[in-house]
Design a protein around this motif. Structure first.
Motif, PDB file in Angstrom:
ATOM      1  N   TRP A 154      36.483  52.342  34.430  1.00  0.00           N
ATOM      2  CA  TRP A 154      37.078  52.131  36.150  1.00  0.00           C
ATOM      3  C   TRP A 154      36.322  52.725  37.351  1.00  0.00           C
ATOM      4  CZ3 TRP A 154      38.480  55.500  39.910  1.00  0.00           C
ATOM      5  CH2 TRP A 154      38.076  56.716  39.799  1.00  0.00           C
ATOM      6  N   GLU A 155      36.743  51.913  38.425  1.00  0.00           N
ATOM      7  CA  GLU A 155      35.625  52.262  39.078  1.00  0.00           C
ATOM      8  C   GLU A 155      35.860  52.506  39.993  1.00  0.00           C
ATOM      9  OE1 GLU A 155      31.117  52.180  40.791  1.00  0.00           O
ATOM     10  OE2 GLU A 155      32.544  52.601  38.865  1.00  0.00           O
ATOM     11  N   ALA A 156      35.261  53.194  41.367  1.00  0.00           N
ATOM     12  CA  ALA A 156      35.569  53.907  42.346  1.00  0.00           C
ATOM     13  C   ALA A 156      34.765  54.000  43.257  1.00  0.00           C
ATOM     14  CB  ALA A 156      36.924  54.511  42.714  1.00  0.00           C
ATOM     15  N   SER A 157      33.633  53.149  43.663  1.00  0.00           N
ATOM     16  CA  SER A 157      32.066  53.470  44.543  1.00  0.00           C
ATOM     17  C   SER A 157      32.213  52.368  45.784  1.00  0.00           C
ATOM     18  CB  SER A 157      31.371  52.417  43.718  1.00  0.00           C
ATOM     19  OG  SER A 157      31.058  53.693  42.528  1.00  0.00           O
ATOM     20  N   ARG A 187      42.996  45.116  38.267  1.00  0.00           N
ATOM     21  CA  ARG A 187      42.849  45.329  39.525  1.00  0.00           C
ATOM     22  C   ARG A 187      41.768  45.458  40.063  1.00  0.00           C
ATOM     23  NH1 ARG A 187      45.619  42.132  42.485  1.00  0.00           N
ATOM     24  NH2 ARG A 187      46.811  43.188  44.569  1.00  0.00           N
ATOM     25  N   SER A 188      41.260  44.535  40.769  1.00  0.00           N
ATOM     26  CA  SER A 188      39.651  44.649  41.243  1.00  0.00           C
ATOM     27  C   SER A 188      39.703  44.972  42.424  1.00  0.00           C
ATOM     28  CB  SER A 188      38.418  43.875  41.151  1.00  0.00           C
ATOM     29  OG  SER A 188      39.140  42.235  41.427  1.00  0.00           O
ATOM     30  N   HIS A 189      39.528  45.144  43.438  1.00  0.00           N
ATOM     31  CA  HIS A 189      39.719  44.639  45.223  1.00  0.00           C
ATOM     32  C   HIS A 189      38.293  45.190  46.055  1.00  0.00           C
ATOM     33  CE1 HIS A 189      43.352  48.302  44.815  1.00  0.00           C
ATOM     34  NE2 HIS A 189      43.228  47.223  44.945  1.00  0.00           N
ATOM     35  N   LEU A 190      37.977  43.977  47.237  1.00  0.00           N
ATOM     36  CA  LEU A 190      36.362  44.223  47.207  1.00  0.00           C
ATOM     37  C   LEU A 190      37.310  43.883  48.980  1.00  0.00           C
ATOM     38  CD1 LEU A 190      34.007  43.388  47.440  1.00  0.00           C
ATOM     39  CD2 LEU A 190      34.707  40.861  47.927  1.00  0.00           C
ATOM     40  N   HIS A 191      36.386  45.147  49.677  1.00  0.00           N
ATOM     41  CA  HIS A 191      36.152  45.539  50.909  1.00  0.00           C
ATOM     42  C   HIS A 191      34.412  45.906  51.472  1.00  0.00           C
ATOM     43  CE1 HIS A 191      40.156  48.177  50.224  1.00  0.00           C
ATOM     44  NE2 HIS A 191      40.419  46.835  50.389  1.00  0.00           N
TER      45      HIS A 191
END
Length: 202
Positions: free
Chosen positions: A148-151, A191-195
């Motif tokens: 998983w990733e949060a960068s 789930r992937s979020h793009l901001h």
């Protein structure tokens, strides 16, 4: 809320995307309606009472707002599942999209307010989903602890380059769609979020 990408020449109906106009934007601009629509898209057809239990709302509220969503083409009856007086609902589209540039500076303040409600609810939903993952990560197999990733990243870009980067990220994510067949052992929905947004430099 998946969006039809700039540069994607396929029509919205082929992508099963609802392209929002000012009328349907106003109908969508309610936190519970957005949550109901997201739940139907993610978990499949449900009754008003089932959605009430999932979302912690009253069945009267979910029933009313489902009817409002239906009158604007976002959800519909699922007659194959209904038994007797039990009414099941399903999402009509896989996603919703709108051109924020057409609405953020709209001359009608009600339209600007509606787009603000929708965008802030999307941001809140993303934050809640990430918080839920962080709080339940220990319940998942160890393989997912490494997958998983949060960068976050800081880049200097022009608006054109920013739009180009967004398109390329969408294309990369879409290239992984349907690569894993249903029922594959160890596979789950990810789930992937793009901001991506500009920040002041001072």
């Amino acid at each position: 809320m998946p969006a039809k990408k700039d540069g994607d020449d396929r029509p919205a109906d082929e992508l099963n995307i609802h392209m929002v106009d000012t009328r349907t934007l106003r109908a969508l601009a309610h936190p519970l309606r957005l949550r109901l629509l997201n739940a139907l898209r993610e978990f499949g057809p449900a009754t008003a009472s089932g959605l009430a239990d999932r979302l912690g709302e009253s069945s009267g509220a979910t029933s009313y707002h489902l009817r409002q969503l239906a009158s604007n083409g976002f959800v519909e009856d699922d007659p194959e599942r209904g038994k007797g007086r039990e009414r099941w609902w399903r999402a009509v589209h896989a996603g919703t999209a709108f051109n924020t540039g057409l609405f953020v500076n709209h001359p009608d303040p009600d339209v600007r307010g509606a787009v603000g409600v929708v965008l802030h609810e999307i941001a809140d939903n993303h934050a809640q989903e990430l918080s839920t993952w962080l709080g339940t990560m220990h319940e998942w197999p160890e393989e997912w602890h490494r997958a998983w990733e949060a960068s976050d990243f800081k880049l200097r870009l022009t608006p054109d380059l920013s739009a180009e980067l967004i398109t390329k990220m969408h294309e990369l994510i879409e290239s992984y769609r349907d690569r894993v067949p249903e029922g594959t052992e160890g596979a789950v929905t990810v789930r992937s979020h793009l901001h991506l947004f500009p920040r002041p430099t001072d």
